[in-house]
Design a protein around this motif. Structure first.
Motif, PDB file in Angstrom:
ATOM      1  N   LEU A 189       0.366  -5.075  -1.714  1.00 60.48           N
ATOM      2  CA  LEU A 189       0.536  -4.846  -0.273  1.00 60.48           C
ATOM      3  C   LEU A 189      -0.686  -5.389   0.461  1.00 60.48           C
ATOM      4  O   LEU A 189      -1.783  -5.439  -0.099  1.00 60.48           O
TER       5      LEU A 189
ATOM      6  N   ARG B 267       4.399   2.920  -1.660  1.00 65.03           N
ATOM      7  CA  ARG B 267       5.790   2.533  -1.959  1.00 65.03           C
ATOM      8  C   ARG B 267       6.704   3.754  -1.894  1.00 65.03           C
ATOM      9  O   ARG B 267       7.802   3.679  -1.353  1.00 65.03           O
TER      10      ARG B 267
ATOM     11  N   SER C 228       3.939   0.016   4.514  1.00 70.88           N
ATOM     12  CA  SER C 228       3.903  -1.416   4.227  1.00 70.88           C
ATOM     13  C   SER C 228       2.516  -2.032   4.172  1.00 70.88           C
ATOM     14  O   SER C 228       2.391  -3.251   4.078  1.00 70.88           O
TER      15      SER C 228
ATOM     16  N   LYS D 215       7.384   4.482   1.661  1.00 71.06           N
ATOM     17  CA  LYS D 215       7.915   3.353   2.431  1.00 71.06           C
ATOM     18  C   LYS D 215       6.907   2.845   3.459  1.00 71.06           C
ATOM     19  O   LYS D 215       7.264   2.480   4.587  1.00 71.06           O
TER      20      LYS D 215
END
Ligand code: ATP
Ligand code: MG
Length: 388
Positions: A306, A273, A278, A276
């Protein structure tokens, strides 16, 4: 020959993604040959041409371009004006002194205004070469393949077509966090995701000072090797020994590996996170070891929100080993080390962990504090290829 003509698969290009794809490919090619005398990259219809200065080291360029994902194949080429006579003269001149008994000509005509079709160019140039050298034409098994590309303002010819790495340029699919141990599997999982266009951020959990430093040193070597495909990498080294001690105090032996893994997922996700990224990537392969049953994988995955990508899930160990030898990670991975998951765990971990049991065991732990402790304690290292 100081130019390299790079071909990529057009099929991978959806209209809207095209500029993005091309920019990444160009940027990656530029990084890959950095230090080798690149002057410019020209974009031609369906092709890129890398122009080098006269000091360029052909062997080094070959090795570097061959590792760039997104390249279908490439050739060392010479540029001429796009008319048949000049083309023929130049090819004959460059063939001077080359020994070959058979050859073929392979022409691609991007300029449909050119007065001859590709087969006609093949025949004309073929006749000229045959006439001069006495070599015979062999379409199936030629010793030498002469490739010709005819574009609106230029023509190129070369005598080889080298297979590229295929796949998609690193970066086009976004960023993901790769959980990398010192083992055989996780570096291959990482490589497969890079080949599908992912840029990787690496996370390694170590149990220093309870265990020695070999796993960290191996991981540094592995990341260095993998950086040859993405040109710059970041590695997080997360101290995991203290966290493991707390897990050990909270839970009976058979579930420990599962709790370690779930904790790894939480910490890796927090790092993802911040970065950034994913998704998370692991080297798990179904049924390879007791901890990688479907039941366990789903309990492990439950700890993260995720997506967890497992590109080796359906691969056999031997297939993974073959790939590891191919990209050169195998010899590093088999150096004996002390993996953090061997710390305080039994020979026979649970093969069918139940989520309720796992959650009950975890209820005595402050999971958020442990996650913060892992993320906060991480040391970050940067890698570059070529090394400055
Ligand atoms: P590998 O060869 O990748 O170590 P493995 O067959 O030994 O895999 P496990 O030890 O069960 O399998 O680990 C499964 C996955 O969990 C690894 O592929 C890796 O993605 C992740 N993992 C395990 N240990 C670590 C670690 N110390 N640091 C980071 N990730 C790890
Ligand atoms: Mg392992």
């Amino acid at each position: 020959m100081k130019s390299v003509l790079v071909r990529y698969h057009e099929v991978a290009l959806k209209k809207g993604n095209r500029p993005y794809f091309m920019n990444m490919l160009k940027r990656n090619l530029r990084s890959s040959v950095s230090g080798l005398g690149l002057k410019e990259i020209e974009s031609l219809p369906g092709r890129l041409v890398l122009c080098f200065d006269s000091t360029a080291d052909r062997e080094a360029i070959h090795q570097r371009v061959q590792r760039v994902f997104g390249v279908a194949n490439f050739s060392f080429v010479e540029r001429t004006s796009p008319d048949l006579k000049t083309l023929e003269e130049n090819i004959l001149q460059y063939l001077d002194g080359r020994q070959f008994s058979s050859f073929r000509v392979d022409t691609k005509r991007a300029d449909k205004q050119f007065p001859l079709t590709s087969p006609e160019v093949n025949r004309k140039v073929g006749a000229a070469v045959k006439n001069k050298t006495g070599a015979r034409v062999d379409l199936d098994n030629a010793e030498l393949t002469i490739t010709i590309e005819i574009l609106p303002h230029d023509a190129f010819f070369g005598f080889d077509k080298i297979a590229g790495s295929g796949g998609l340029p690193v970066g086009v699919s976004g960023r993901v966090v790769s959980l990398i141990s010192g083992g055989i599997d996780s570096p291959i999982a990482a490589c497969r995701m890079m080949r599908r266009g992912c840029r990787l951020i690496f996370v390694h959990f170590h149990s220093r000072p309870y265990l020695d430093q070999t796993s960290q040193e191996k991981v540094r070597e592995l990341v260095k090797l993998l950086t040859r495909y993405q040109f710059s990498s970041r590695l997080y080294l997360v101290p995991f020994g203290e966290i493991q001690r707390q897990i050990v105090a909270a839970v009976l032996r058979p579930l420990r590996v599962i709790l370690y893994r779930r904790m790894m997922m939480r910490i890796a996700e927090a790092i993802a996170r911040n970065e950034k990224a994913s998704a998370l990537v692991t080297g798990e392969s179904l049924g390879q070891v007791a901890s990688q049953t479907l039941e366990n994988l789903s309990v492990i995955e439950e700890a993260a929100t995720l997506p967890i990508l497992r590109p080796l899930l359906g691969m056999d160990k031997q297939e993974i080993i073959d790939q590891a030898r191919q990209i050169g990670t195998f010899d590093i991975s088999v150096i004996p080390d002390q993996d953090c998951c061997q710390l305080f765990v039994p020979q026979h971990p649970a093969t069918k962990a139940r989520l309720t049991d796992v959650e009950k065991a975890e209820s005595t732990l402050d999971l958020q504090a442990l996650t913060r402790q892992g993320v906060g304690g991480a040391e970050v290292e940067e890698f570059r290829f070529p090394a400055e």
